[in-house]
Design a protein around this motif. Structure first.
Motif, PDB file in Angstrom:
ATOM      1  N   ILE A   7       0.880  -1.177   0.000  1.00 50.69           N
ATOM      2  CA  ILE A   7       0.000   0.000   0.000  1.00 50.69           C
ATOM      3  C   ILE A   7       0.912   1.219   0.000  1.00 50.69           C
ATOM      4  N   THR A   8       0.928   1.956  -1.107  1.00 53.11           N
ATOM      5  CA  THR A   8       1.957   2.985  -1.245  1.00 53.11           C
ATOM      6  C   THR A   8       1.470   4.211  -2.001  1.00 53.11           C
ATOM      7  N   ASN A   9       2.045   5.334  -1.642  1.00 51.37           N
ATOM      8  CA  ASN A   9       1.886   6.597  -2.349  1.00 51.37           C
ATOM      9  C   ASN A   9       2.959   7.519  -1.796  1.00 51.37           C
ATOM     10  N   SER A  10       3.605   8.283  -2.658  1.00 48.23           N
ATOM     11  CA  SER A  10       4.686   9.153  -2.191  1.00 48.23           C
ATOM     12  C   SER A  10       4.179  10.341  -1.392  1.00 48.23           C
ATOM     13  N   LYS A  11       2.878  10.549  -1.367  1.00 52.05           N
ATOM     14  CA  LYS A  11       2.286  11.631  -0.587  1.00 52.05           C
ATOM     15  C   LYS A  11       1.753  11.083   0.735  1.00 52.05           C
ATOM     16  N   GLY A  12       1.999  11.810   1.799  1.00 54.47           N
ATOM     17  CA  GLY A  12       1.467  11.425   3.094  1.00 54.47           C
ATOM     18  C   GLY A  12       0.027  11.870   3.269  1.00 54.47           C
ATOM     19  N   GLY A  13      -0.674  11.267   4.225  1.00 62.77           N
ATOM     20  CA  GLY A  13      -2.014  11.698   4.565  1.00 62.77           C
ATOM     21  C   GLY A  13      -3.088  11.330   3.575  1.00 62.77           C
ATOM     22  N   VAL A  14      -2.847  10.283   2.772  1.00 64.15           N
ATOM     23  CA  VAL A  14      -3.849   9.893   1.771  1.00 64.15           C
ATOM     24  C   VAL A  14      -4.629   8.642   2.196  1.00 64.15           C
ATOM     25  N   GLY A  15      -4.310   8.092   3.370  1.00 61.65           N
ATOM     26  CA  GLY A  15      -5.072   6.948   3.861  1.00 61.65           C
ATOM     27  C   GLY A  15      -4.400   5.602   3.657  1.00 61.65           C
ATOM     28  N   LYS A  16      -3.079   5.579   3.543  1.00 62.52           N
ATOM     29  CA  LYS A  16      -2.386   4.294   3.348  1.00 62.52           C
ATOM     30  C   LYS A  16      -2.566   3.379   4.547  1.00 62.52           C
ATOM     31  N   THR A  17      -2.300   3.909   5.737  1.00 63.37           N
ATOM     32  CA  THR A  17      -2.380   3.077   6.938  1.00 63.37           C
ATOM     33  C   THR A  17      -3.815   2.635   7.210  1.00 63.37           C
ATOM     34  N   THR A  18      -4.761   3.547   7.063  1.00 64.42           N
ATOM     35  CA  THR A  18      -6.170   3.209   7.250  1.00 64.42           C
ATOM     36  C   THR A  18      -6.598   2.136   6.262  1.00 64.42           C
ATOM     37  N   THR A  19      -6.146   2.260   5.023  1.00 65.47           N
ATOM     38  CA  THR A  19      -6.491   1.273   3.998  1.00 65.47           C
ATOM     39  C   THR A  19      -5.870  -0.080   4.319  1.00 65.47           C
ATOM     40  N   ALA A 155       9.612  -2.960  -0.263  1.00 66.28           N
ATOM     41  CA  ALA A 155       8.235  -3.456  -0.266  1.00 66.28           C
ATOM     42  C   ALA A 155       7.764  -3.754  -1.680  1.00 66.28           C
ATOM     43  N   LEU A 156       8.062  -2.845  -2.604  1.00 70.93           N
ATOM     44  CA  LEU A 156       7.646  -3.038  -3.991  1.00 70.93           C
ATOM     45  C   LEU A 156       8.413  -4.187  -4.649  1.00 70.93           C
ATOM     46  N   ALA A 157       9.653  -4.388  -4.252  1.00 73.42           N
ATOM     47  CA  ALA A 157      10.437  -5.499  -4.790  1.00 73.42           C
ATOM     48  C   ALA A 157       9.895  -6.843  -4.322  1.00 73.42           C
ATOM     49  N   ALA A 158       9.232  -6.858  -3.158  1.00 72.62           N
ATOM     50  CA  ALA A 158       8.686  -8.093  -2.611  1.00 72.62           C
ATOM     51  C   ALA A 158       7.245  -8.357  -3.033  1.00 72.62           C
ATOM     52  N   ALA A 159       6.553  -7.323  -3.523  1.00 69.76           N
ATOM     53  CA  ALA A 159       5.105  -7.399  -3.726  1.00 69.76           C
ATOM     54  C   ALA A 159       4.724  -7.969  -5.086  1.00 69.76           C
ATOM     55  N   HIS A 160       3.531  -8.550  -5.119  1.00 71.62           N
ATOM     56  CA  HIS A 160       2.909  -8.922  -6.390  1.00 71.62           C
ATOM     57  C   HIS A 160       2.134  -7.745  -6.983  1.00 71.62           C
ATOM     58  N   GLN A 161       1.559  -6.939  -6.079  1.00 70.01           N
ATOM     59  CA  GLN A 161       0.741  -5.815  -6.531  1.00 70.01           C
ATOM     60  C   GLN A 161       0.943  -4.616  -5.612  1.00 70.01           C
ATOM     61  N   ALA A 162       0.808  -3.439  -6.192  1.00 72.41           N
ATOM     62  CA  ALA A 162       0.823  -2.201  -5.423  1.00 72.41           C
ATOM     63  C   ALA A 162      -0.562  -1.575  -5.493  1.00 72.41           C
ATOM     64  N   ILE A 163      -1.077  -1.197  -4.347  1.00 70.38           N
ATOM     65  CA  ILE A 163      -2.344  -0.477  -4.289  1.00 70.38           C
ATOM     66  C   ILE A 163      -2.038   0.969  -3.913  1.00 70.38           C
ATOM     67  N   VAL A 164      -2.590   1.903  -4.690  1.00 69.15           N
ATOM     68  CA  VAL A 164      -2.255   3.317  -4.538  1.00 69.15           C
ATOM     69  C   VAL A 164      -3.482   4.094  -4.066  1.00 69.15           C
ATOM     70  N   PRO A 165      -3.562   4.398  -2.767  1.00 67.63           N
ATOM     71  CA  PRO A 165      -4.626   5.306  -2.320  1.00 67.63           C
ATOM     72  C   PRO A 165      -4.305   6.732  -2.742  1.00 67.63           C
ATOM     73  N   ASP A 175       1.215  13.510  -7.198  1.00 69.65           N
ATOM     74  CA  ASP A 175       2.005  12.532  -6.451  1.00 69.65           C
ATOM     75  C   ASP A 175       1.666  11.114  -6.894  1.00 69.65           C
ATOM     76  N   MET A 176       0.389  10.858  -7.220  1.00 69.12           N
ATOM     77  CA  MET A 176       0.003   9.548  -7.685  1.00 69.12           C
ATOM     78  C   MET A 176       0.722   9.195  -8.985  1.00 69.12           C
ATOM     79  N   ALA A 177       0.831  10.164  -9.890  1.00 63.59           N
ATOM     80  CA  ALA A 177       1.527   9.927 -11.152  1.00 63.59           C
ATOM     81  C   ALA A 177       2.995   9.594 -10.903  1.00 63.59           C
ATOM     82  N   ASP A 178       3.620  10.298  -9.948  1.00 60.74           N
ATOM     83  CA  ASP A 178       5.012  10.000  -9.595  1.00 60.74           C
ATOM     84  C   ASP A 178       5.142   8.597  -9.022  1.00 60.74           C
TER      85      ASP A 178
END
Length: 273
Positions: A7-19, A155-165, A175-178
């Motif tokens: 669960i990743t996004n380069s911007k903070g406060g977008v709900g990664k931990t909650t998700t 994390a991304l090297a270990a993952a099968h999929q990345a989910i971007v909140p 930030d999502m585009a980055d």
């Protein structure tokens, strides 16, 4: 087969931990064995899971340091994995910042020596950790920090999929585009099995023209290439405050629209298998 989701996004406060916490709870409610991994030195997921990061002796840092030191992981794994009635989790605290520094040093050493360092590469430490435990779980969810540092790259090297909140705000879309660009880079250079598991719109207010237009724009720009989860996570004070009273919105207020949205998201994730 265990599926690993970052669960990743380069911007903070977008709900990664909650998700991460709520998707994990929804997958667990669907009968899946779930492990959550706090991959952020701030330990926000650890706090959501009702633990005080400062008091923990065994965390993700122990496991990653064991790989870096070529020490047996089983010396720490049973102590680092917290096994609750529902999801299990590996906590984190400020000691993980020290691991990040070690990874940077390993990367610099590798460059200095032309890639000849021996042992595990600086990008694959997390993968080694999760390889040790993945047979015990159906899903492993990694909560990443807001920096695209070597912890997130692991994390991304270990993952099968990345989910971007992504927050329902125009500035957040940059930030999502980055983030999507970094994921593509990891896929091309380190982990060819990595895919974008979906884009999740968070802090959504459906009655505003702004949020609706952002949803339409994301669908138009990315819907042909990636899954855009059809049920955004509504902006709700109950979602923001649930970590005070419970580890998930399902325990805190199961009838909340966000609970229904996370359940729908889990069903979408389950359909990938």
């Amino acid at each position: 087969m265990c599926r690993i989701l970052a669960i990743t996004n380069s911007k903070g406060g977008v709900g990664k931990t909650t998700t991460c916490a709520n998707l994990g709870a929804a997958l667990s409610a669907a009968g899946k064995r779930v492990l959550l991994v706090d991959n952020d030195p701030q330990g926000d997921l650890t706090k959501v899971m009702r633990a005080d990061p400062k008091t923990l002796k065994y965390t993700l840092a122990n496991l990653m340091n064991a790989v870096l030191d070529d020490t047996e992981l089983d010396l720490f794994m049973d102590k680092a994995v917290v096994k609750g009635e529902g999801v299990h989790y590996i906590p984190a605290n400020s000691k993980l910042a020290g691991v990040s520094s070690r990874l940077v040093a390993l990367q610099m050493s590798s460059r200095y020596r032309g890639g000849e360092t021996g042992g595990t590469s600086c990008e694959m430490v997390m993968s080694r950790v999760l390889d040790f435990v993945k047979d015990a779980y159906d899903y492993i969810l990694i909560d990443c920090g807001h920096s695209m540092d070597l912890l997130t790259i692991n994390a991304l090297a270990a993952a099968h999929q990345a989910i971007v909140p992504v927050q329902a705000h125009y500035l957040a879309m940059e930030d999502m585009a980055d983030t999507l660009e970094v994921i593509q880079t990891i896929r091309q250079g380190i982990n060819p099995n990595l895919a974008v598991g979906g884009i999740l719109l968070t802090m959504y207010q459906g009655r505003t023209n702004l949020c609706r237009s952002i949803q339409e724009e994301i669908q138009a720009d990315y819907g042909d290439a990636f899954v855009v989860f059809p049920s955004p996570i509504d902006f709700s004070i109950r979602v923001a405050e649930h970590p005070i009273g419970a580890a998930s919105i399902f325990d805190y207020e199961p009838g909340n629209p966000a609970a229904k949205a996370y359940s729908a998201m889990a069903q979408e994730v389950l359909s990938y298998a």
